[in-house]
Design an enzyme around this catalytic site. Structure first.
Site, mmCIF file in Angstrom:
data_model
loop_
_atom_site.group_PDB
_atom_site.id
_atom_site.type_symbol
_atom_site.label_atom_id
_atom_site.label_comp_id
_atom_site.label_asym_id
_atom_site.label_seq_id
_atom_site.Cartn_x
_atom_site.Cartn_y
_atom_site.Cartn_z
ATOM 1 N N SER A 245 0.846 -1.184 0.000
ATOM 2 C CA SER A 245 0.000 0.000 0.000
ATOM 3 C C SER A 245 0.883 1.235 0.000
ATOM 4 C CB SER A 245 -0.911 0.004 1.228
ATOM 5 O OG SER A 245 -0.145 0.353 2.359
ATOM 6 N N LYS A 246 0.235 2.387 -0.054
ATOM 7 C CA LYS A 246 0.962 3.662 -0.089
ATOM 8 C C LYS A 246 1.936 3.799 1.083
ATOM 9 C CE LYS A 246 -1.138 6.323 -3.441
ATOM 10 N NZ LYS A 246 -2.586 6.244 -3.574
ATOM 11 N N ARG A 247 1.583 3.155 2.204
ATOM 12 C CA ARG A 247 2.460 3.196 3.384
ATOM 13 C C ARG A 247 3.874 2.743 3.050
ATOM 14 N NH1 ARG A 247 1.978 -0.629 6.928
ATOM 15 N NH2 ARG A 247 0.445 -1.762 5.703
ATOM 16 N N HIS A 248 3.962 1.818 2.077
ATOM 17 C CA HIS A 248 5.276 1.258 1.739
ATOM 18 C C HIS A 248 6.033 2.116 0.742
ATOM 19 C CE1 HIS A 248 2.921 -2.411 2.936
ATOM 20 N NE2 HIS A 248 3.981 -2.497 3.713
ATOM 21 N N GLY A 249 5.419 3.191 0.274
ATOM 22 C CA GLY A 249 6.079 4.029 -0.739
ATOM 23 C C GLY A 249 5.263 4.034 -2.007
#
Ligand code: GLU
Length: 492
Positions: A245-249
């Site tokens: 997800s966006k959390r990972h970049g």
């Protein structure tokens, strides 16, 4: 034998996600390998969330990756009449029925079930209404959705080409909606009608769709149609083993494009997210992938998206990229960084090409050419504070760099050999290690602690630039050690 036909069917509710790109790639590889047809279909029936500019962005990303489609793009929003006609056919055959339950009524039932800790599925309230009941509800002006009549007993099973045999009892399914009360089709209806009309033989898509498959198979059967083969692809996880997800970049293809990743590197990287080639190689050309790809070799274990590996692959691809392809990419990069000069295309063409070649083996991505390679394309660059700390500690450096500037100014010819000899003899005369002067000069010329070999840098930048930059560094260092002194000449 029927020709193999596959499709990639993104919803234009966001940019092309790397997971979607992997799905597109596997479909494309399979189609190429089997000499089949790769169809592109835009699933834009969700009017609230679909946006035409996102559909365009998805097409652009696919083209950038080199995943060209053979047919389409078809747009579901242009096929609404067809879905309604099929829905009517299913209703006539008794395979679907109108449901008059309002959203409010259903919501209340759902809440009641939650309060009583019961799992909720549609209770079949309208499943067995008589014709008279239906006519009465219609006369009252109640809107109706159309629901599929799931068989009461039995189960649906299929042999997934990646996940193996999968079976779902009909008692675990609810009578799902085909047409909403506003007449718009649901995903299940439109996807089945399209896969049928487009003669899709293999549905290759993310594992998140496994639970949808039994419903879609029931629909194919209700339409007396052959059921396609299914192959679901493993989920893609971040390094913490949570769903990517966006959390990972960055998660979109366009974000990696903006980071200076090459399309061939991203394609190679995505290909290995779930597939291992029989020769176990990591770096594969598209031709090799087409030759070796098979669904049987796709793993059902989740794949981890390792950005470090992508960075490594990208630098490998960058290193081997022919100059004819690299130069226009660097031009575009410099243009967007505001560093492009028209002289690079004519008078300074040779210098430009030499600079790019020098940086090529050290760059991890295209951004590096305007980042750590900036000093090769402009006089306006900063000294990296880390480099200054490491290599400009010695107080004699200001004098040393100034002396080097003066000697290099008179040097003729100005080439690899002569510049090296000049620097080394100066170091010897002054009784310092050549390395001190080499490292100090490297920072002066490039702003960086790590750069290509100093004498290659010198001959690439040219005598004037080298001399100017050494003067400038000497001034900078003098100002640093004597903060109140005023530099007679403006530094860049
Ligand atoms: N439009 C769906 C999605 O973007 C794909 C559906 C399918 O492949 O069947 O997830």
């Amino acid at each position: 034998m029927e020709p193999i036909r596959v499709r990639f069917a993104p919803s234009p509710t966001g940019y092309l996600h790397v997971g979607g790109a992997r799905t597109a790639l596997y479909n494309w590889l399979f189609a190429r390998r089997e000499r089949g047809v790769f169809v592109l279909r835009i699933e834009d029936t969700d009017v609230d969330r679909s946006r035409p500019e996102l559909a365009q962005a998805i097409l652009d990303s696919l083209k950038w990756l080199g995943l060209h489609w053979d047919e389409g793009p078809y747009f579901q929003s242009q096929r609404l009449d067809r879905y309604r006609a099929v829905a009517a056919r299913l209703e006539d055959a008794g395979a679907a029925y109108p449901c008059f339950c309002s959203a409010d009524e259903l919501q209340q039932k759902r809440e009641r079930a939650a309060a009583e800790h019961r799992a909720w599925k549609y209770d079949g309230h309208c499943r067995n209404l008589s014709d008279a009941d239906r006519a009465r509800q219609r006369a009252e002006g109640r809107a109706s959705a159309l629901r599929f009549r799931v068989p009461e007993s039995g189960a649906t099973s299929f042999d997934d080409q990646v996940f193996g045999s999968i079976k779902l009892a009909h008692s675990d399914l609810e009578d799902f909606v085909l047409l909403r009360s506003d007449g718009n089709p649901t995903y299940h209806l439109s996807v089945v009608v399209d896969d049928l009309d487009m003669k899709i033989t293999h549905v290759i898509r993310g594992a998140d769709h496994i639970s949808n498959t039994p419903k879609q198979i029931l629909l194919f059967q209700a339409l007396d149609a052959a059921v396609p083969n299914f192959a679901h692809l493993p989920l893609i996880l971040g390094p913490d083993r949570q769903r990517l997800s966006k959390r990972h970049g960055a998660t979109s293809v366009s974000a990696y494009q903006e980071q200076g990743i090459l399309p061939e590197a991203l394609v190679n990287f995505l290909a290995l997210l779930g597939w291992t080639p029989p020769n176990q190689k990591e770096l594969l050309s598209l031709e090799e992938m087409v030759e070796m790809f098979s669904i049987e070799a796709v793993s059902k274990s989740n794949a981890v998206f390792d950005t470090e590996k992508l960075a490594w692959m990208n630098s490998e691809y960058l290193r081997h990229l022919p100059l004819s392809r690299l130069l226009p990419l660097i031009q575009r990069e410099l243009e967007s960084a505001g560093l492009w000069q028209t002289a690079f295309a004519d008078k300074e063409r040779e210098k430009f090409e030499k600079s790019v070649t020098l940086l090529q083996s050290r760059a991890r991505n295209l951004k590096d050419f305007s980042g750590f390679g900036r000093a090769f394309f402009t006089d306006h660059f900063e000294y990296d504070p880390e480099a200054v700390k490491k290599f400009w500690k010695d107080p004699v450096l200001a004098d040393l760099l100034e002396a080097l500037a003066q000697r290099l100014e008179k040097l003729l010819p100005f080439d690899l050999e002569s510049t090296e000899k000049c620097l080394r003899s100066l170091a010897e005369e002054k009784g310092v290690k050549a390395g001190v002067l080499i490292n100090g000069a490297r920072v002066a010329l490039t702003g960086q602690a790590v750069a290509p070999g100093l004498f290659e840098v010198m001959t690439t930048l040219g005598q004037d630039a080298v001399v100017n930059r050494l003067h400038r560094a000497a001034r900078f260092l003098t100002e640093q050690t004597a903060p109140h002194s005023v530099s007679p000449v403006d530094s860049h």
